[in-house]
Design a protein around this motif. Structure first.
Motif, PDB file in Angstrom:
ATOM      1  N   LEU A 172       0.802  -1.214   0.000  1.00  9.71           N
ATOM      2  CA  LEU A 172       0.000   0.000   0.000  1.00  9.71           C
ATOM      3  C   LEU A 172       0.838   1.269   0.000  1.00  9.71           C
ATOM      4  O   LEU A 172       0.310   2.364  -0.220  1.00  9.71           O
ATOM      5  N   TYR A 173       2.143   1.144   0.219  1.00  9.57           N
ATOM      6  CA  TYR A 173       3.031   2.298   0.124  1.00  9.57           C
ATOM      7  C   TYR A 173       3.373   2.623  -1.327  1.00  9.57           C
ATOM      8  O   TYR A 173       3.856   3.706  -1.627  1.00  9.57           O
ATOM      9  N   GLY A 174       3.181   1.632  -2.208  1.00 15.48           N
ATOM     10  CA  GLY A 174       3.649   1.797  -3.574  1.00 15.48           C
ATOM     11  C   GLY A 174       5.159   1.642  -3.665  1.00 15.48           C
ATOM     12  O   GLY A 174       5.772   2.019  -4.664  1.00 15.48           O
ATOM     13  N   ASP A 183      11.231  -0.869  -3.687  1.00 10.81           N
ATOM     14  CA  ASP A 183      12.568  -1.223  -3.223  1.00 10.81           C
ATOM     15  C   ASP A 183      12.420  -2.177  -2.046  1.00 10.81           C
ATOM     16  O   ASP A 183      11.809  -1.842  -1.027  1.00 10.81           O
ATOM     17  N   ALA A 184      12.999  -3.388  -2.156  1.00 12.95           N
ATOM     18  CA  ALA A 184      12.810  -4.423  -1.140  1.00 12.95           C
ATOM     19  C   ALA A 184      13.332  -3.990   0.227  1.00 12.95           C
ATOM     20  O   ALA A 184      12.694  -4.231   1.253  1.00 12.95           O
ATOM     21  N   GLY A 185      14.496  -3.356   0.258  1.00 18.18           N
ATOM     22  CA  GLY A 185      15.072  -2.934   1.520  1.00 18.18           C
ATOM     23  C   GLY A 185      14.245  -1.868   2.207  1.00 18.18           C
ATOM     24  O   GLY A 185      14.020  -1.917   3.422  1.00 18.18           O
ATOM     25  N   VAL A 186      13.776  -0.903   1.436  1.00 18.28           N
ATOM     26  CA  VAL A 186      12.948   0.166   1.999  1.00 18.28           C
ATOM     27  C   VAL A 186      11.629  -0.405   2.504  1.00 18.28           C
ATOM     28  O   VAL A 186      11.152  -0.054   3.593  1.00 18.28           O
ATOM     29  N   LEU A 187      11.026  -1.316   1.721  1.00 18.46           N
ATOM     30  CA  LEU A 187       9.773  -1.935   2.144  1.00 18.46           C
ATOM     31  C   LEU A 187       9.966  -2.702   3.448  1.00 18.46           C
ATOM     32  O   LEU A 187       9.126  -2.607   4.358  1.00 18.46           O
ATOM     33  N   ALA A 188      11.043  -3.456   3.561  1.00 15.69           N
ATOM     34  CA  ALA A 188      11.289  -4.234   4.779  1.00 15.69           C
ATOM     35  C   ALA A 188      11.376  -3.327   5.997  1.00 15.69           C
ATOM     36  O   ALA A 188      10.815  -3.629   7.056  1.00 15.69           O
ATOM     37  N   ARG A 189      12.057  -2.192   5.855  1.00 16.48           N
ATOM     38  CA  ARG A 189      12.197  -1.275   6.989  1.00 16.48           C
ATOM     39  C   ARG A 189      10.869  -0.617   7.336  1.00 16.48           C
ATOM     40  O   ARG A 189      10.517  -0.484   8.520  1.00 16.48           O
ATOM     41  N   ARG A 190      10.111  -0.217   6.318  1.00 17.27           N
ATOM     42  CA  ARG A 190       8.827   0.429   6.585  1.00 17.27           C
ATOM     43  C   ARG A 190       7.834  -0.567   7.194  1.00 17.27           C
ATOM     44  O   ARG A 190       7.079  -0.234   8.099  1.00 17.27           O
ATOM     45  N   GLU A 191       7.845  -1.793   6.674  1.00 13.98           N
ATOM     46  CA  GLU A 191       6.971  -2.828   7.224  1.00 13.98           C
ATOM     47  C   GLU A 191       7.325  -3.102   8.680  1.00 13.98           C
ATOM     48  O   GLU A 191       6.445  -3.230   9.538  1.00 13.98           O
ATOM     49  N   TYR A 192       8.623  -3.177   8.974  1.00 14.84           N
ATOM     50  CA  TYR A 192       9.068  -3.459  10.339  1.00 14.84           C
ATOM     51  C   TYR A 192       8.590  -2.368  11.298  1.00 14.84           C
ATOM     52  O   TYR A 192       8.052  -2.661  12.376  1.00 14.84           O
ATOM     53  N   ARG A 193       8.773  -1.115  10.916  1.00 16.29           N
ATOM     54  CA  ARG A 193       8.361  -0.010  11.790  1.00 16.29           C
ATOM     55  C   ARG A 193       6.860  -0.013  12.013  1.00 16.29           C
ATOM     56  O   ARG A 193       6.375   0.178  13.134  1.00 16.29           O
ATOM     57  N   GLU A 194       6.112  -0.231  10.948  1.00 16.99           N
ATOM     58  CA  GLU A 194       4.651  -0.197  11.062  1.00 16.99           C
ATOM     59  C   GLU A 194       4.137  -1.355  11.895  1.00 16.99           C
ATOM     60  O   GLU A 194       3.289  -1.169  12.782  1.00 16.99           O
ATOM     61  N   THR A 195       4.633  -2.560  11.652  1.00 12.74           N
ATOM     62  CA  THR A 195       4.138  -3.701  12.418  1.00 12.74           C
ATOM     63  C   THR A 195       4.606  -3.647  13.871  1.00 12.74           C
ATOM     64  O   THR A 195       3.915  -4.137  14.765  1.00 12.74           O
ATOM     65  N   ALA A 196       5.756  -3.034  14.125  1.00 15.72           N
ATOM     66  CA  ALA A 196       6.206  -2.859  15.507  1.00 15.72           C
ATOM     67  C   ALA A 196       5.219  -1.975  16.266  1.00 15.72           C
ATOM     68  O   ALA A 196       4.863  -2.259  17.422  1.00 15.72           O
ATOM     69  N   ARG A 197       4.791  -0.907  15.626  1.00 10.68           N
ATOM     70  CA  ARG A 197       3.833   0.000  16.260  1.00 10.68           C
ATOM     71  C   ARG A 197       2.497  -0.698  16.492  1.00 10.68           C
ATOM     72  O   ARG A 197       1.913  -0.611  17.576  1.00 10.68           O
TER      73      ARG A 197
END
Length: 250
Positions: free
Chosen positions: A23-25, A28-42
């Protein structure tokens, strides 16, 4: 939803791709992994602290609600069953048509177990058996580990024990966890998982709860304050989509 994600490639931006549609559009796999990690952590913290609650029904819908909350801002299909076969290492997970049955079997184990009266060793055995069914189901395209770990913490609320996934507490590393999970897969040609490899793992992760057991109807499951924040959303972080591949038989 099923029509949109009806094939292996449909989960990715392009055929043969490696980055899941999100849903971010983000492509980049690395950027997605970091954004997913931050969001799911919250979102994990919201569930663990009780700021957001899901009904404690201890069944497929319970697990789906957890996954939907964790990943709802990342993937369109959050909380929805995968439509493709998946495998990890030498283990094949349930075919999409089998997911409901495996989760129903996990729910059956939960509802037939007298969690409140289990000692530590009995709890570890019951938790291992429950998780083995959930892990074999592997119902989602991504995020199964995080959703199932939190689901098992909710199950533990029915007992005098909690599950602490922190390697510093239990000594259970990512490698031990993953190997035990793979070894619990059903034998070739069989349906039932083999949870024996998971029993010592759950025993090591089992710690006393500070609160009394919750009622089996989920009416007073507590706020998760003793659930163990060390069991964070990605205790063993990895990039989105890295851990699983397509079942060659699918």
């Amino acid at each position: 939803m099923a029509g949109r994600f009806a094939s292996w490639d449909s989960y990715f931006w392009e055929p043969g791709g490696t980055v899941l549609r999100n849903l971010y559009g983000e492509r980049d796999a690395g950027v997605l992994a970091r954004r997913e990690y931050r969001e799911t952590a919250r979102r994990w913290d919201e569930l663990v602290t009780g700021r957001v609650r899901v009904p404690r029904t201890y069944d497929a819908e319970h697990l789906r609600a957890i996954h939907r909350h964790l990943f709802g801002n990342v993937y369109e299909w959050a909380g929805e069953y995968r439509t493709v076969g998946m495998a990890k290492g030498w283990s094949n997970f349930a075919e999409p048509s089998q997911i409901d049955q495996y989760l129903a079997d996990a729910a059956r184990v939960i509802h037939l177990t007298d969690w409140a009266n289990l000692d530590r060793r009995e709890f570890a055995a019951a938790a291992a058996r429950t998780f083995a069914y959930v892990n074999t189901a592997h119902p989602f395209r991504e995020g199964n580990g995080r959703a199932s770990k939190l689901f098992m913490q909710h199950v533990a609320e029915l007992s005098r024990w909690r599950i602490d996934y922190s390697p510093k507490v239990s000594g259970v590393s990512a490698e031990i966890w993953n190997q035990a999970s793979m070894l619990s897969s059903p034998d070739l040609g069989s349906y039932d998982p083999v949870p024996g490899s998971l029993v010592p793992v759950f025993y090591a992760m089992t710690q006393p709860r500070e609160r009394p057991p919750a009622p089996a109807d989920g009416s007073d499951a507590g706020d998760g304050s003793d659930a163990g924040h060390a069991a964070g959303p990605a205790s063993y972080p990895r990039g989105a989509g890295e851990a699983t591949g397509q079942n060659p038989g699918s």
